[in-house]
Design a protein around this motif. Structure first.
Motif, PDB file in Angstrom:
ATOM      1  N   MET A 238       7.408  14.165  -6.434  1.00  0.00           N
ATOM      2  CA  MET A 238       6.484  14.152  -5.293  1.00  0.00           C
ATOM      3  C   MET A 238       5.043  14.296  -5.777  1.00  0.00           C
ATOM      4  O   MET A 238       4.140  13.629  -5.302  1.00  0.00           O
ATOM      5  CB  MET A 238       6.828  15.253  -4.291  1.00  0.00           C
ATOM      6  N   ARG A 239       4.848  15.183  -6.744  1.00  0.00           N
ATOM      7  CA  ARG A 239       3.489  15.373  -7.270  1.00  0.00           C
ATOM      8  C   ARG A 239       2.972  14.117  -7.961  1.00  0.00           C
ATOM      9  O   ARG A 239       1.809  13.745  -7.814  1.00  0.00           O
ATOM     10  CB  ARG A 239       3.451  16.550  -8.254  1.00  0.00           C
ATOM     11  N   ARG A 240       3.844  13.468  -8.728  1.00  0.00           N
ATOM     12  CA  ARG A 240       3.403  12.262  -9.436  1.00  0.00           C
ATOM     13  C   ARG A 240       3.049  11.146  -8.470  1.00  0.00           C
ATOM     14  O   ARG A 240       2.034  10.462  -8.636  1.00  0.00           O
ATOM     15  CB  ARG A 240       4.494  11.779 -10.405  1.00  0.00           C
ATOM     16  N   LEU A 241       3.866  10.964  -7.439  1.00  0.00           N
ATOM     17  CA  LEU A 241       3.592   9.893  -6.472  1.00  0.00           C
ATOM     18  C   LEU A 241       2.345  10.223  -5.654  1.00  0.00           C
ATOM     19  O   LEU A 241       1.535   9.347  -5.347  1.00  0.00           O
ATOM     20  CB  LEU A 241       4.803   9.674  -5.559  1.00  0.00           C
ATOM     21  N   ASP A 242       2.189  11.483  -5.312  1.00  0.00           N
ATOM     22  CA  ASP A 242       1.020  11.913  -4.551  1.00  0.00           C
ATOM     23  C   ASP A 242      -0.264  11.589  -5.327  1.00  0.00           C
ATOM     24  O   ASP A 242      -1.257  11.126  -4.763  1.00  0.00           O
ATOM     25  CB  ASP A 242       1.126  13.416  -4.286  1.00  0.00           C
ATOM     26  N   ALA A 243      -0.213  11.824  -6.629  1.00  0.00           N
ATOM     27  CA  ALA A 243      -1.396  11.612  -7.472  1.00  0.00           C
ATOM     28  C   ALA A 243      -1.804  10.139  -7.534  1.00  0.00           C
ATOM     29  O   ALA A 243      -2.925   9.819  -7.939  1.00  0.00           O
ATOM     30  CB  ALA A 243      -1.129  12.146  -8.881  1.00  0.00           C
ATOM     31  N   MET A 244      -0.922   9.224  -7.122  1.00  0.00           N
ATOM     32  CA  MET A 244      -1.263   7.796  -7.152  1.00  0.00           C
ATOM     33  C   MET A 244      -2.229   7.410  -6.038  1.00  0.00           C
ATOM     34  O   MET A 244      -2.848   6.349  -6.080  1.00  0.00           O
ATOM     35  CB  MET A 244       0.006   6.941  -7.055  1.00  0.00           C
ATOM     36  N   GLY A 245      -2.329   8.287  -5.014  1.00  0.00           N
ATOM     37  CA  GLY A 245      -3.302   8.056  -3.951  1.00  0.00           C
ATOM     38  C   GLY A 245      -3.014   6.844  -3.073  1.00  0.00           C
ATOM     39  O   GLY A 245      -3.932   6.222  -2.541  1.00  0.00           O
TER      40      GLY A 245
ATOM     41  N   GLU B 130       0.808  -1.234   0.000  1.00  0.00           N
ATOM     42  CA  GLU B 130       0.000   0.000   0.000  1.00  0.00           C
ATOM     43  C   GLU B 130       0.833   1.271   0.000  1.00  0.00           C
ATOM     44  O   GLU B 130       0.295   2.374   0.039  1.00  0.00           O
ATOM     45  CB  GLU B 130      -0.996   0.040   1.189  1.00  0.00           C
ATOM     46  N   GLU B 131       2.152   1.125  -0.018  1.00  0.00           N
ATOM     47  CA  GLU B 131       3.002   2.318  -0.159  1.00  0.00           C
ATOM     48  C   GLU B 131       3.614   2.337  -1.568  1.00  0.00           C
ATOM     49  O   GLU B 131       3.597   1.342  -2.286  1.00  0.00           O
ATOM     50  CB  GLU B 131       4.155   2.298   0.859  1.00  0.00           C
ATOM     51  N   VAL B 132       4.186   3.490  -1.906  1.00  0.00           N
ATOM     52  CA  VAL B 132       4.980   3.578  -3.113  1.00  0.00           C
ATOM     53  C   VAL B 132       6.320   4.170  -2.679  1.00  0.00           C
ATOM     54  O   VAL B 132       6.400   4.846  -1.653  1.00  0.00           O
ATOM     55  CB  VAL B 132       4.228   4.417  -4.182  1.00  0.00           C
ATOM     56  N   LEU B 133       7.380   3.884  -3.443  1.00  0.00           N
ATOM     57  CA  LEU B 133       8.708   4.277  -2.979  1.00  0.00           C
ATOM     58  C   LEU B 133       9.275   5.445  -3.780  1.00  0.00           C
ATOM     59  O   LEU B 133       9.174   5.485  -5.005  1.00  0.00           O
ATOM     60  CB  LEU B 133       9.665   3.083  -3.084  1.00  0.00           C
ATOM     61  N   LEU B 134       9.882   6.385  -3.062  1.00  0.00           N
ATOM     62  CA  LEU B 134      10.690   7.429  -3.698  1.00  0.00           C
ATOM     63  C   LEU B 134      12.126   7.122  -3.299  1.00  0.00           C
ATOM     64  O   LEU B 134      12.501   7.283  -2.128  1.00  0.00           O
ATOM     65  CB  LEU B 134      10.256   8.817  -3.220  1.00  0.00           C
ATOM     66  N   GLY B 135      12.911   6.645  -4.249  1.00  0.00           N
ATOM     67  CA  GLY B 135      14.251   6.166  -3.931  1.00  0.00           C
ATOM     68  C   GLY B 135      15.331   7.152  -4.298  1.00  0.00           C
ATOM     69  O   GLY B 135      15.080   8.184  -4.940  1.00  0.00           O
ATOM     70  N   PHE B 136      16.549   6.835  -3.869  1.00  0.00           N
ATOM     71  CA  PHE B 136      17.716   7.631  -4.232  1.00  0.00           C
ATOM     72  C   PHE B 136      18.912   6.690  -4.335  1.00  0.00           C
ATOM     73  O   PHE B 136      19.218   5.972  -3.392  1.00  0.00           O
ATOM     74  CB  PHE B 136      17.989   8.703  -3.166  1.00  0.00           C
TER      75      PHE B 136
ATOM     76  N   GLY C 257       5.299   1.963 -10.221  1.00  0.00           N
ATOM     77  CA  GLY C 257       5.056   3.398 -10.111  1.00  0.00           C
ATOM     78  C   GLY C 257       6.061   4.104  -9.223  1.00  0.00           C
ATOM     79  O   GLY C 257       6.078   5.328  -9.158  1.00  0.00           O
ATOM     80  N   SER C 258       6.893   3.344  -8.512  1.00  0.00           N
ATOM     81  CA  SER C 258       7.921   3.970  -7.673  1.00  0.00           C
ATOM     82  C   SER C 258       8.898   4.737  -8.552  1.00  0.00           C
ATOM     83  O   SER C 258       9.075   4.427  -9.728  1.00  0.00           O
ATOM     84  CB  SER C 258       8.673   2.894  -6.875  1.00  0.00           C
TER      85      SER C 258
END
Ligand code: TXA
Ligand code: MG
Length: 333
Positions: free
Chosen positions: A295-302, A257-263, A274-275
């Motif tokens: 951040m905006r793209r990941l936020d839009a995934m809900g 239920e999460e999505v990842l923003l990696g580095f 979608g990460s």
């Protein structure tokens, strides 16, 4: 990044042409304005804008002023109601070109980097009167983001050698236009006021409050010491972009239920669809350039939360982490 000294360019057509080519290439050039020297970069290029923050060495992303050759170049990037539009055009007619910066709502169609707005839905715009600034803006054909051309925390430069003292090795060139005539920064006034209809003077500068009030009537004023807090105060100004989705910092992986923003390399191994990776090569400048858009793209995934892997606390990492921490801690719980 350049090694050694930046190029000192003369303010003639050859110097300006060389500066324009460097800017079109996404690199940085300091240039004179009538107020102070600006540290310029292509305002439509995320990487160039990230490089400005890196050269300034600021521990946070402050929004930047975007410079245009004339007011007609400004209008496509901003959006306002009819009443505000009338006031803003009066201001532009009276004080542009000159030491006035107006904070206006961003047009959704604007090609300006989200990073110049540092997550706000506004953009600060200015048409400088210095002939070298004007010629450079015309030669590049680009809006130029330009904070004062000094390292964070030091004094704004009013001549080319001040810029060299502060930013030697951090920029590609300086156009030497002699001394800045005014010597203090532009007046910053916001017409993007959420509640009170009145424009708010955010920073006193080259155009006086009296001159503005003579033209458009009473305005509100903030104590300059409070400017940083007012930027976050939803009652006064539109607050920083805050994702709807919860942010979880220093994650090693995403939970269901999460999505990842990696580095960094292999940050997305096994991550949900979608990460996104801020920078696969672990380049902080690239990460800064990608931050707001991702951040905006990941936020839009809900999803339930955005899990963010850890980012080094060095260089631009300080500003990236500052922004992520703000996003993780709701300002108005
Ligand atoms: O005279 C000047 O304005 C010089 C020359 C180079 O044009 N530039 C300058 O930029 O002083 P800087 O980055 O040092 O200061 C910009 C000021 C900051 O106080 C910033 O917070 C404010 O403008 N600002 C920029 N964008 C804003 C926005 N969207 N909303 C509110 N304040 C904004
Ligand atoms: Mg400054």
């Amino acid at each position: 990044m350049m090694s050694g000294y930046p190029l000192l360019l003369p303010p003639d057509s050859d110097g300006i042409q060389t500066a324009a080519e460097i800017l079109q290439d996404g690199r940085l050039v300091a240039f004179p304005t009538e107020t102070v020297y600006g540290l310029g970069g292509d305002a439509t290029n995320d990487h160039a804008v990230a490089a400005i923050f890196e050269a300034k060495g600021r521990p946070s992303f402050n929004p930047l002023i975007v410079h245009f050759p004339d007011s007609s170049a400004v209008w496509p990037h901003v959006d306002m109601d009819t009443e505000t539009d009338k006031l803003v055009r009066m201001m532009a007619g009276a004080f542009w070109p000159g030491p006035l910066t107006m904070v206006l709502g961003r047009s959704t169609e604007s090609s300006l980097s989200l990073l110049v707005s540092a997550g706000l839905d506004t953009v600060a715009v200015r048409v400088p009167s210095h002939p070298v600034a004007h010629d450079l803006l015309t030669a590049t054909g680009l809006p130029l983001a330009a904070p004062s051309a000094n390292r964070s925390g030091s004094i704004s430069p009013t001549q080319a050698d001040h810029v060299l003292e502060s930013l030697d090795g951090k920029i590609d060139a300086v156009v030497d236009g002699g001394r800045s005539r005014i010597g203090i920064e532009s007046t910053v006034i916001s017409f993007h006021t959420a509640n009170s209809g009145r424009p708010i003077l955010l920073r006193p500068g080259g155009i006086s409050r009296e001159d503005i009030e003579t033209l458009i009537g009473p305005i509100d004023v903030v104590n300059t010491d409070e400017t940083p807090s007012i930027l976050h105060s939803p009652g006064m100004l539109k607050r920083h972009y805050a994702p709807e989705t919860q942010i979880r910092l220093n994650a090693s992986s995403a939970q269901p239920e999460e999505v990842l923003l990696g580095f960094g390399p292999s940050a997305l191994t096994g991550a949900p669809d979608g990460s996104l990776n801020l920078s696969e090569t672990g380049d902080l400048r690239e990460a800064a350039a990608n931050l707001f858009a991702m951040m905006r793209r990941l936020d839009a995934m809900g999803k339930e939360a955005i899990a963010v892997t850890s980012i080094p606390e060095t260089g631009l990492g300080l500003a990236i982490n500052d922004r992520l921490r703000r996003a993780a801690t709701p300002e108005n719980p």
